[in-house]
Design a protein around this motif. Structure first.
Motif, PDB file in Angstrom:
ATOM      1  N   HIS B 198     -41.390  -6.839 -52.854  1.00  0.00           N
ATOM      2  CA  HIS B 198     -41.278  -8.117 -52.011  1.00  0.00           C
ATOM      3  C   HIS B 198     -40.765  -8.213 -50.788  1.00  0.00           C
ATOM      4  CE1 HIS B 198     -40.405  -9.366 -56.730  1.00  0.00           C
ATOM      5  NE2 HIS B 198     -41.828  -9.100 -56.535  1.00  0.00           N
ATOM      6  N   LYS B 199     -41.119  -9.258 -49.984  1.00  0.00           N
ATOM      7  CA  LYS B 199     -40.355  -9.167 -48.646  1.00  0.00           C
ATOM      8  C   LYS B 199     -39.648 -10.796 -48.430  1.00  0.00           C
ATOM      9  CE  LYS B 199     -43.657  -6.136 -46.156  1.00  0.00           C
ATOM     10  NZ  LYS B 199     -42.665  -5.186 -45.773  1.00  0.00           N
ATOM     11  N   ARG B 200     -38.848 -10.615 -47.687  1.00  0.00           N
ATOM     12  CA  ARG B 200     -37.825 -11.711 -47.300  1.00  0.00           C
ATOM     13  C   ARG B 200     -38.535 -12.397 -45.886  1.00  0.00           C
ATOM     14  NH1 ARG B 200     -32.186 -11.890 -48.507  1.00  0.00           N
ATOM     15  NH2 ARG B 200     -33.197 -12.149 -50.365  1.00  0.00           N
ATOM     16  N   SER B 201     -39.581 -13.445 -46.167  1.00  0.00           N
ATOM     17  CA  SER B 201     -39.799 -13.934 -44.970  1.00  0.00           C
ATOM     18  C   SER B 201     -39.343 -15.296 -44.811  1.00  0.00           C
ATOM     19  CB  SER B 201     -41.376 -14.135 -44.862  1.00  0.00           C
ATOM     20  OG  SER B 201     -41.591 -14.870 -46.141  1.00  0.00           O
ATOM     21  N   GLY B 202     -39.889 -15.973 -43.709  1.00  0.00           N
ATOM     22  CA  GLY B 202     -39.307 -17.527 -43.319  1.00  0.00           C
ATOM     23  C   GLY B 202     -38.470 -17.375 -42.220  1.00  0.00           C
ATOM     24  N   GLN B 203     -38.132 -16.314 -41.676  1.00  0.00           N
ATOM     25  CA  GLN B 203     -37.190 -16.343 -40.707  1.00  0.00           C
ATOM     26  C   GLN B 203     -37.815 -15.555 -39.257  1.00  0.00           C
ATOM     27  OE1 GLN B 203     -35.782 -13.685 -43.085  1.00  0.00           O
ATOM     28  NE2 GLN B 203     -33.551 -13.612 -42.889  1.00  0.00           N
ATOM     29  N   ALA B 204     -37.304 -16.100 -38.155  1.00  0.00           N
ATOM     30  CA  ALA B 204     -38.018 -15.786 -37.005  1.00  0.00           C
ATOM     31  C   ALA B 204     -38.029 -14.465 -36.434  1.00  0.00           C
ATOM     32  CB  ALA B 204     -37.419 -16.776 -35.894  1.00  0.00           C
TER      33      ALA B 204
END
Lengths: 224, 224
Positions: B198-204
């Motif tokens: 998994h990846k932690r996305s949603g940040q700039a």
DNA sequence: ACAAAAGTGTTGTTACTACACCCATGG
DNA sequence: CCATGGGTGTAGTAACAACACTTTTGT
């Protein structure tokens, strides 16, 4: 946070002391042989109930004095053993302590409280009362790790000692051989000890220089 | 050795639990505000008397559940605090415990036992009742050393975390910056964690890969 | 296109390990 | 003069510390 409204708590607090010393090139534990029924003849660590106005460390110190006569030794709290059924006679928690004493002072005080008091090599312990086997094992682990990052070796040696004796303390406690030259180099770098100028003679070989610890109290240093 | 003949001992055994968590990039301790006189309004560690048939660890676990609702967290005995005058209301020894909880589960349970329950940053603690300041300090030292030779960092993180989050746990607890590349190299060598895919996305910025600990229980490894 | 954090290797330095011979004494 | 433990240095190896740029995403 203490609940002061609860019904009287029926738990007793005791202190057991695991006293270690190196004798005949081996780690020994001081054990007492119990007099009281139903434990008569069983071996156990010296201990006793905590008294009203003493800390557990003072109690451990008192117990140490009762069984060995020693007063100025290394002493630290180990941990508290509190399984509800560890004492068949009722709920007693034990605030266990570790004491390390030098061989020279390892003479024993006779006492009418016990059938016998004796040093036992840790490799050949008799069956122990209560959970005292666990306490001894936990003590050995604690001392084995702590000798590696502190100067507690002083507590197992006489005031003056040779470098070989110091090395043997490490080897015996860690149960691992060390290289003589590397050990001396490291000890020398740490400046924990100083030569006294005295020599240990009388043996059929070159006399060894004697050293003393600069501080006979706990210092944190990575030794091994 | 327990003396069974002595006069009834008037010592109570309590358990205090020092619950730590990382929030807002800082270590926090859970404190309760006391209701009972003469301590009303004072902040303290959550605790309570040891009950007849429970171990101190079970008591700590019970206290943890009462104040946070948490059940499956890292818990270990710290040490026993037993100064005779540590509680003005009588002789009470405290078998202190440490609990480490992840931020995600750090919501608090309201309770009618206390005026308030709150996370406090360790750098800005209010005055504490009893000897609880000493207990907190001892806890911080314990955790700081233990994170260096075990995998307990898992207990302060959510199940999935980024390498940067893991590094921050070490930096915050040890109060010391670490080199990113060296840290990742070491963690990689130890095989303590595995990528989840998994990846932690949603940040700039570039999304970070997520990892989990292979074992969420105590393992001894030299990390730092 | 820019801001912000993720991700990734190499090199110089330091610390550690392994190893063998001469020395001083007592018997 | 022999046996016994005391005392000493070096060289190869492994671990550690220092260090900077490219990548990927969101805005």
């Amino acid at each position: 946070m203490i609940k002061h409204h609860s019904s009287p708590q029926n738990i007793k607090a005791a202190v057991d002391t695991c006293i270690l010393s190196i004798q005949d090139d081996e780690l020994h534990v001081l054990l007492i042989q119990m007099k009281k029924q139903p434990f008569e003849g069983q071996w156990a660590l010296p201990g006793g109930l905590l008294e009203e106005e003493e800390t557990s460390e003072q109690a451990a110190s008192r117990i140490l004095k009762e069984s060995t006569g020693l007063t100025q030794v290394y002493l630290e709290q180990l941990m508290t053993f509190d399984e509800p059924d560890r004492d068949p006679a009722g709920r007693v928690i034990s605030i266990a302590h570790v004491a390390l004493v030098p061989d020279e002072h390892a003479s024993l005080k006779t006492s009418e409280k016990y059938l016998d008091v004796k040093w036992w090599p840790v490799s050949k312990l008799p069956p122990l009362a209560y959970d005292h086997k666990t306490i001894v094992q936990t003590t050995l682990e604690r001392v084995k790790t702590k000798i590696q990052y502190t100067n507690i070796a002083w507590s197992l040696l006489a005031k003056e000692f040779t470098l070989t004796e110091l090395q043997r303390v490490y080897e015996i406690v860690m149960d691992q051989d060390l290289d003589k030259r590397n050990f001396r180099k490291r000890i020398n770098e740490l400046h924990l000890i100083q030569a006294t100028g005295h020599k240990r003679s009388g043996q059929a070989h070159r006399p060894a220089a004697l050293y003393r610890f600069k501080e006979r109290k706990l210092v944190y240093v990575q030794v091994v």
